[in-house]
Scaffold this active site. Structure first.
Site, PDB file in Angstrom:
ATOM      1  N   GLY A   1       0.821  -1.197   0.000  1.00 51.24           N
ATOM      2  CA  GLY A   1       0.000   0.000   0.000  1.00 51.24           C
ATOM      3  C   GLY A   1       0.857   1.250   0.000  1.00 51.24           C
ATOM      4  O   GLY A   1       1.924   1.297  -0.610  1.00 51.24           O
ATOM      5  N   LEU A   2       0.369   2.291   0.689  1.00 47.16           N
ATOM      6  CA  LEU A   2       1.056   3.585   0.768  1.00 47.16           C
ATOM      7  C   LEU A   2       1.295   4.181  -0.618  1.00 47.16           C
ATOM      8  O   LEU A   2       2.361   4.718  -0.904  1.00 47.16           O
ATOM      9  CB  LEU A   2       2.379   3.457   1.534  1.00 47.16           C
ATOM     10  CG  LEU A   2       2.273   3.008   2.994  1.00 47.16           C
ATOM     11  CD1 LEU A   2       3.658   2.846   3.608  1.00 47.16           C
ATOM     12  CD2 LEU A   2       1.454   3.984   3.808  1.00 47.16           C
ATOM     13  N   CYS A   3       0.300   4.045  -1.489  1.00 47.16           N
ATOM     14  CA  CYS A   3       0.424   4.603  -2.839  1.00 47.16           C
ATOM     15  C   CYS A   3      -0.873   5.310  -3.241  1.00 47.16           C
ATOM     16  O   CYS A   3      -1.329   5.197  -4.380  1.00 47.16           O
ATOM     17  CB  CYS A   3       0.804   3.521  -3.841  1.00 47.16           C
ATOM     18  SG  CYS A   3      -0.130   1.987  -3.737  1.00 47.16           S
ATOM     19  N   GLY A   4      -1.463   6.003  -2.278  1.00 41.76           N
ATOM     20  CA  GLY A   4      -2.651   6.791  -2.571  1.00 41.76           C
ATOM     21  C   GLY A   4      -3.821   5.925  -3.008  1.00 41.76           C
ATOM     22  O   GLY A   4      -4.084   4.869  -2.440  1.00 41.76           O
TER      23      GLY A   4
ATOM     24  N   PHE B   1      -4.133   4.276  -5.786  1.00 40.21           N
ATOM     25  CA  PHE B   1      -3.735   3.387  -6.883  1.00 40.21           C
ATOM     26  C   PHE B   1      -4.537   2.089  -6.888  1.00 40.21           C
ATOM     27  O   PHE B   1      -5.129   1.710  -7.906  1.00 40.21           O
ATOM     28  CB  PHE B   1      -2.235   3.091  -6.766  1.00 40.21           C
ATOM     29  CG  PHE B   1      -1.752   1.983  -7.662  1.00 40.21           C
ATOM     30  CD1 PHE B   1      -1.492   2.213  -8.996  1.00 40.21           C
ATOM     31  CD2 PHE B   1      -1.561   0.698  -7.164  1.00 40.21           C
ATOM     32  CE1 PHE B   1      -1.056   1.189  -9.825  1.00 40.21           C
ATOM     33  CE2 PHE B   1      -1.127  -0.323  -7.979  1.00 40.21           C
ATOM     34  CZ  PHE B   1      -0.868  -0.070  -9.315  1.00 40.21           C
TER      35      PHE B   1
END
Length: 291
Positions: free
Chosen positions: A86-89, A91
């Protein structure tokens, strides 16, 4: 009002988070450059392969090969490409919602009897399982050298399901890479292979010589086309993931910097109030002694 110690600990915690998000941004930026170069290099080949395959399919006719057969599309499989991390907005959530919305709209229109979700990446798998949707297969996310092996595996699964008649159509759902700050979810038909339109492919009835023969050519080119399109979509998704993560970590770093500024101001005000209070107590005690 929080104590000075609590504010100091909060500032230290935010500074630590800021270092992590800044480092993750730099890592994503480095990986993005390599992924961007890979997709830019892959696109011309994939487009040429798609154009050639569509032209050959139009000339050969739908009856020339099982992978060209059209069956009405009442049962479909959606191959959804997400990431393991994760940690990709937005996406992962954007592409998952696009796939779910596509299936819901076709079902509501009465054009769909069954939809199978075949998910690449842990985030997509978790999304559809939480909603208790029909996840028939899930695969680990692809990155680096594993993209070729994963594209071959997905192509084999999609082809097998289509040839067995389990599904009438296979669609790819992935994030198309446009720029560092722009990734667009796309839904693209993989099977049956669509022939070229008459307007772009010329006169489909014109004489077209197949050597050694239609079957042999299609047996070779169609599996290669399917692998190529899946491989391209994986590369698009990987580049999109790193672009989205870089943007998300940049925004997080900026937010942390702003929070540190606010907490520092709060700390200075609290410290000044504490000093003022102590001074007033000292002055008050001195005045009491004089009296």
């Amino acid at each position: 009002m929080p104590s000075l110690k609590a504010v100091r600990l909060r500032i230290a915690s935010v500074k630590s988070t800021q270092k992590i998000t800044s480092a993750m941004k730099m890592v994503a930026a480095a990986k993005l450059r390599r992924s961007q170069d890979a997709i830019i290099a892959a696109r011309p080949y994939a487009k040429t392969m798609a154009d050639i395959t569509a032209e050959v399919a139009a000339r050969a006719g739908a009856e020339a090969h099982p992978l060209l057969e059209r069956r009405g599309g009442r049962r479909i499989a959606l191959i959804i490409i997400t990431s393991d991390r994760g940690l990709c907005g937005g996406f992962n959530s954007n592409v998952c919602r696009t796939a779910q919305r596509y299936a819901d709209e076709k079902t509501a229109a009465g054009a769909l009897d069954e939809c199978r979700f075949e998910v690449v990446g842990r985030k997509g798998r978790d999304y559809f399982r939480r909603r208790k949707l029909n996840v028939t297969r899930d695969f680990p996310g692809a990155a680096g050298d594993s993209t070729v092996a994963r594209s071959k595996e997905l192509a084999s699964v999609a082809t097998e399901e289509f040839l067995k008649g389990t599904v009438d159509e296979v669609w790819l759902v992935y994030n198309q890479f446009r720029s560092v700050i722009s990734q667009k979810p796309d839904v693209e038909q993989l099977l049956p292979v669509a022939p070229a339109a008459a307007s772009s492919g010329g006169d489909a009835s014109a004489e077209f010589l197949f050597e050694p023969g239609k079957g042999e050519i299609l047996d070779y080119i169609l599996p290669l086309y399917i692998e190529t399109q899946i491989h391209r979509s994986l590369l698009e998704s990987i580049a999109s993931e790193f672009g989205a993560r870089m943007t998300a970590m940049e925004n997080a770093t900026k937010s942390a910097r702003e929070m540190i500024d606010r907490l520092t101001l709060q700390y200075n005000r609290a410290r000044q109030a504490s000093i003022t209070k102590e001074l007033m107590e000292i002055v008050g005690g001195a005045e009491a002694l004089k009296g």
